[in-house]
Scaffold this motif. Sequence first.
Motif, PDB file in Angstrom:
ATOM      1  N   VAL A 157      -2.325   3.571  10.681  1.00 49.62           N
ATOM      2  CA  VAL A 157      -3.082   4.771  10.321  1.00 49.62           C
ATOM      3  C   VAL A 157      -4.078   4.485   9.203  1.00 49.62           C
ATOM      4  CG1 VAL A 157      -1.504   6.532  11.188  1.00 49.62           C
ATOM      5  CG2 VAL A 157      -1.082   5.520   8.944  1.00 49.62           C
ATOM      6  N   GLU A 158      -3.823   3.442   8.392  1.00 47.36           N
ATOM      7  CA  GLU A 158      -4.813   3.064   7.390  1.00 47.36           C
ATOM      8  C   GLU A 158      -6.110   2.611   8.051  1.00 47.36           C
ATOM      9  OE1 GLU A 158      -1.681   2.080   7.265  1.00 47.36           O
ATOM     10  OE2 GLU A 158      -0.888   2.331   5.241  1.00 47.36           O
ATOM     11  N   GLN A 159      -5.984   1.871   9.164  1.00 48.40           N
ATOM     12  CA  GLN A 159      -7.170   1.420   9.892  1.00 48.40           C
ATOM     13  C   GLN A 159      -7.905   2.603  10.505  1.00 48.40           C
ATOM     14  OE1 GLN A 159      -8.492  -1.974  10.519  1.00 48.40           O
ATOM     15  NE2 GLN A 159     -10.124  -0.526  10.965  1.00 48.40           N
ATOM     16  N   ILE A 160      -7.156   3.567  11.045  1.00 49.42           N
ATOM     17  CA  ILE A 160      -7.794   4.756  11.619  1.00 49.42           C
ATOM     18  C   ILE A 160      -8.528   5.535  10.539  1.00 49.42           C
ATOM     19  CG2 ILE A 160      -7.338   6.986  12.729  1.00 49.42           C
ATOM     20  CD1 ILE A 160      -5.006   5.580  14.202  1.00 49.42           C
ATOM     21  N   LEU A 161      -7.885   5.691   9.379  1.00 52.30           N
ATOM     22  CA  LEU A 161      -8.529   6.414   8.284  1.00 52.30           C
ATOM     23  C   LEU A 161      -9.781   5.681   7.823  1.00 52.30           C
ATOM     24  CD1 LEU A 161      -8.335   8.852   6.386  1.00 52.30           C
ATOM     25  CD2 LEU A 161      -6.995   7.427   4.827  1.00 52.30           C
ATOM     26  N   ILE A 165     -13.452   7.442   7.541  1.00 53.24           N
ATOM     27  CA  ILE A 165     -14.139   7.686   6.262  1.00 53.24           C
ATOM     28  C   ILE A 165     -14.885   6.472   5.747  1.00 53.24           C
ATOM     29  CG2 ILE A 165     -12.418   9.416   5.633  1.00 53.24           C
ATOM     30  CD1 ILE A 165     -11.253   7.439   3.656  1.00 53.24           C
ATOM     31  N   GLY A 166     -14.716   5.331   6.418  1.00 60.87           N
ATOM     32  CA  GLY A 166     -15.374   4.114   5.964  1.00 60.87           C
ATOM     33  C   GLY A 166     -14.504   3.340   4.991  1.00 60.87           C
ATOM     34  N   GLU A 167     -14.676   2.045   4.988  1.00 61.28           N
ATOM     35  CA  GLU A 167     -13.927   1.214   4.065  1.00 61.28           C
ATOM     36  C   GLU A 167     -14.496   1.371   2.655  1.00 61.28           C
ATOM     37  OE1 GLU A 167     -13.657  -2.798   5.447  1.00 61.28           O
ATOM     38  OE2 GLU A 167     -13.056  -2.203   7.470  1.00 61.28           O
ATOM     39  N   PHE A 298      -5.777   2.707  -1.786  1.00 51.33           N
ATOM     40  CA  PHE A 298      -6.404   1.466  -2.175  1.00 51.33           C
ATOM     41  C   PHE A 298      -7.450   1.811  -3.215  1.00 51.33           C
ATOM     42  CE2 PHE A 298      -9.630  -1.835  -2.000  1.00 51.33           C
ATOM     43  CZ  PHE A 298      -8.866  -2.966  -2.155  1.00 51.33           C
ATOM     44  N   ASP A 299      -7.310   1.226  -4.391  1.00 57.39           N
ATOM     45  CA  ASP A 299      -8.290   1.385  -5.458  1.00 57.39           C
ATOM     46  C   ASP A 299      -8.522   0.002  -6.046  1.00 57.39           C
ATOM     47  OD1 ASP A 299      -9.421   1.759  -8.122  1.00 57.39           O
ATOM     48  OD2 ASP A 299      -9.022   3.894  -7.853  1.00 57.39           O
ATOM     49  N   ALA A 300      -9.706  -0.544  -5.785  1.00 54.53           N
ATOM     50  CA  ALA A 300     -10.001  -1.915  -6.190  1.00 54.53           C
ATOM     51  C   ALA A 300      -9.875  -2.103  -7.695  1.00 54.53           C
ATOM     52  CB  ALA A 300     -11.403  -2.303  -5.725  1.00 54.53           C
ATOM     53  N   LEU A 301     -10.354  -1.127  -8.452  1.00 53.41           N
ATOM     54  CA  LEU A 301     -10.295  -1.245  -9.914  1.00 53.41           C
ATOM     55  C   LEU A 301      -8.864  -1.273 -10.416  1.00 53.41           C
ATOM     56  CD1 LEU A 301     -13.172   0.945 -11.444  1.00 53.41           C
ATOM     57  CD2 LEU A 301     -12.720  -1.482 -11.849  1.00 53.41           C
ATOM     58  N   ILE A 302      -8.040  -0.361  -9.913  1.00 52.80           N
ATOM     59  CA  ILE A 302      -6.642  -0.306 -10.350  1.00 52.80           C
ATOM     60  C   ILE A 302      -5.906  -1.576  -9.933  1.00 52.80           C
ATOM     61  CG2 ILE A 302      -4.438   0.888 -10.040  1.00 52.80           C
ATOM     62  CD1 ILE A 302      -5.975   3.497  -9.900  1.00 52.80           C
TER      63      ILE A 302
END
Length: 315
Positions: A157-161, A165-167, A298-302
Amino acid sequence: MSKPQQTNLLDTVDARTKLAGSNKMEILLFSLGTREIFGINVFKVREVSQTPKITKTPNMPHGVEGVLSLRGNIIPVISLARFIATHEEPVGDTSSTMIVTEFSKHTQAFLVHDVDRIIRVDWDKVRAPETMLAGNQALITAITELPDGKLVSILDVEQILATVIGEPLIPELPPTQINPDTFMFFVDDSMVARKEIISVLDKIGIKYHQANNGKEAWDKLQNLANRAVHDGENLRDKLKLILVDAEMPEMDGYVLTKYIKSDHRFKGIPVVMHSSLSSNANRAMGASVGVDAYVAKFDALILADTLSPMLSSQS
């Protein structure tokens, strides 16, 4: 399925936190109007109901039927039938039932034909999909088998999301001050998650080894540890951190962490759990098996802010 049955369905999940370290998962089974059976991890499901009235809005991304207000929050409504290629024509309404999900810091509703029941399965009975699944392969993260021999496709479902909404854009990140001869190890079964993790690691300048599921990760970690012993080295001098996903075929991140923490060869190497499951219960599950930090996807900064100090302190 009637509304009272749907309401009671999730009530049958008892003491889910006790699943930590048991290498078991609970899957909500559903259909898209065909004989094929699909599943989603119960931890990602907030509620199941009959589909209410959906507000159509212009310029919606592909697969988004509209939005609805759920307890004061506006959430997108996504038709799974628009994404999943089935081998037969659906019979009946493919959007009569709504599964409200929460993961990766997003809440959204998935439209399906019907939900069936919740089953508990061993992760070692959950396999990565075969290449013959071709068109759906990027959207199916795992396959498991029911007692009657029927197969269940577990959705990524992460891939579907990410498709809807875009990566996420990866911002510029400061490089980590670390010995260039060292590396970290990460494991994740989601293709989109691996891509995002690699982008972060490349930006902060960390070398890495990777795996696609828990069993593969443990095999590779064992090889690294055996090689270090053979060469008379301390593995900690090279391997500085291990990043694990929670949900993975064949061996989940909780069991993998227990194995790592109980093996003296990995002593002093921190384990960070990186999961789309961000509830307090899931954090408690991670803590119960000894993870040193828990980061929600997923938060790149965190992610970078969590990894960089731990990597630097291990140099």
